[in-house]
Design an enzyme around this catalytic site. Sequence first.
Site, PDB file in Angstrom:
ATOM      1  N   GLU A  89       0.978  -1.268   0.058  1.00 42.89           N
ATOM      2  CA  GLU A  89       0.036   0.019   0.033  1.00 42.89           C
ATOM      3  C   GLU A  89       1.042   1.211  -0.213  1.00 42.89           C
ATOM      4  O   GLU A  89       0.527   2.334  -0.679  1.00 42.89           O
ATOM      5  CB  GLU A  89      -0.955  -0.070   1.248  1.00 42.89           C
ATOM      6  N   HIS A 158     -10.673  -5.263  10.025  1.00 39.31           N
ATOM      7  CA  HIS A 158     -11.367  -5.068   8.624  1.00 39.31           C
ATOM      8  C   HIS A 158     -12.652  -4.406   8.900  1.00 39.31           C
ATOM      9  O   HIS A 158     -13.379  -4.310   7.915  1.00 39.31           O
ATOM     10  CB  HIS A 158     -11.391  -6.527   7.865  1.00 39.31           C
TER      11      HIS A 158
END
Length: 359
Positions: A89, A158
């Site tokens: 990322e 998450h």
Amino acid sequence: MASLTCFLNSGRRAVVGALRRRIHSTPSAPAQVTVRDALNQAMDEELERDETVFLLGEEVALYDGAYKVSRGLWKKYGDKRIIDTPITEMGFAGIAVGAAMAGLRPICEFMTFNFSMQAIDQVINSAAKTYYMSAGLQPVPVVFRGPNGSSAGVAAQHSQCFAAWYGHCPGLKVISPWSSEDAKGLLKAAIRDDNPVVFLENELMYGVAFEMSEEAQSKDFTLPIGKAKIERQGGHITLVSHSRHVSLCLDAATVLAKEGIECEVINLRTIRPLDVETVEASVMKTSHLVTVEGGWPQFGVGAEICAGIMEGPAFNYLDAPAVRVTGADIPMPYAKILEDNSIPQIKDIIFTVKKTLNV
């Protein structure tokens, strides 16, 4: 006989012509479009319109996207415009920011915004602050997009809502769409914007279909960033929400309407800049305010809205304290029964509305 045949043929042509004119002059009916397809349309149209636009992220190309939002784009635009990246990322967010500084318009997909924590230095320090630190000389037109907030059965790492996190940071525009029309119109506006934009989708909304008007299906359709929408008119209490929880507010409003309580439901659409004026106007009409969000309570979107109402002209119109309905102040549990009790439900909104109205 020949003249009769000619007469019949001319009459037939006249009828067919009239039918064709009627078909072409009649507005097309609203289409049912899922949020996933609306996002796909927005990217497809902007990739076609502007050759500086490109998409990068994990599995966005060959696999058509983890949630199939980029389905078909790689086959249409190829490797230079739709780019699969490694699971890095910080790396690919940095590439996106650098490309934006060089004059391109990247769309950087995070498989989930929980993973954007790996790249937050690029989002905040490299993207958000550069225009200010360069005295307005260096724009950074990049869009960071992907699913945000709680999903289902994916536990604590998450299931965070980052609306308040990114909304806290000057230099960013932060968008949190609800409907298909929101998704398409705001994503197209975000791609065309010269500022870095954080575009917070919701995984549980991808497969939900909404009616899209003929106007919204146009390639020129965009929505203004920073403008909320009143999804339901009402006179007794204002409900303010964003993303998936707009649906819960509308469902709660339908139940409450059967008991004579009319809720005005506001879909924020944009977290930063926040449309305080629309909320103020509604509160001045209803004299009551409840905010609803899936994020944590402390320093959240609802807290900012309540503070804005307290500090502005609408405060004098309140007949009761402004109240927040939020997620629980804990990391998201994995067990379904605990998960359900950690995020707002329709019953929580109904209970809070009745308590606020003292009914």
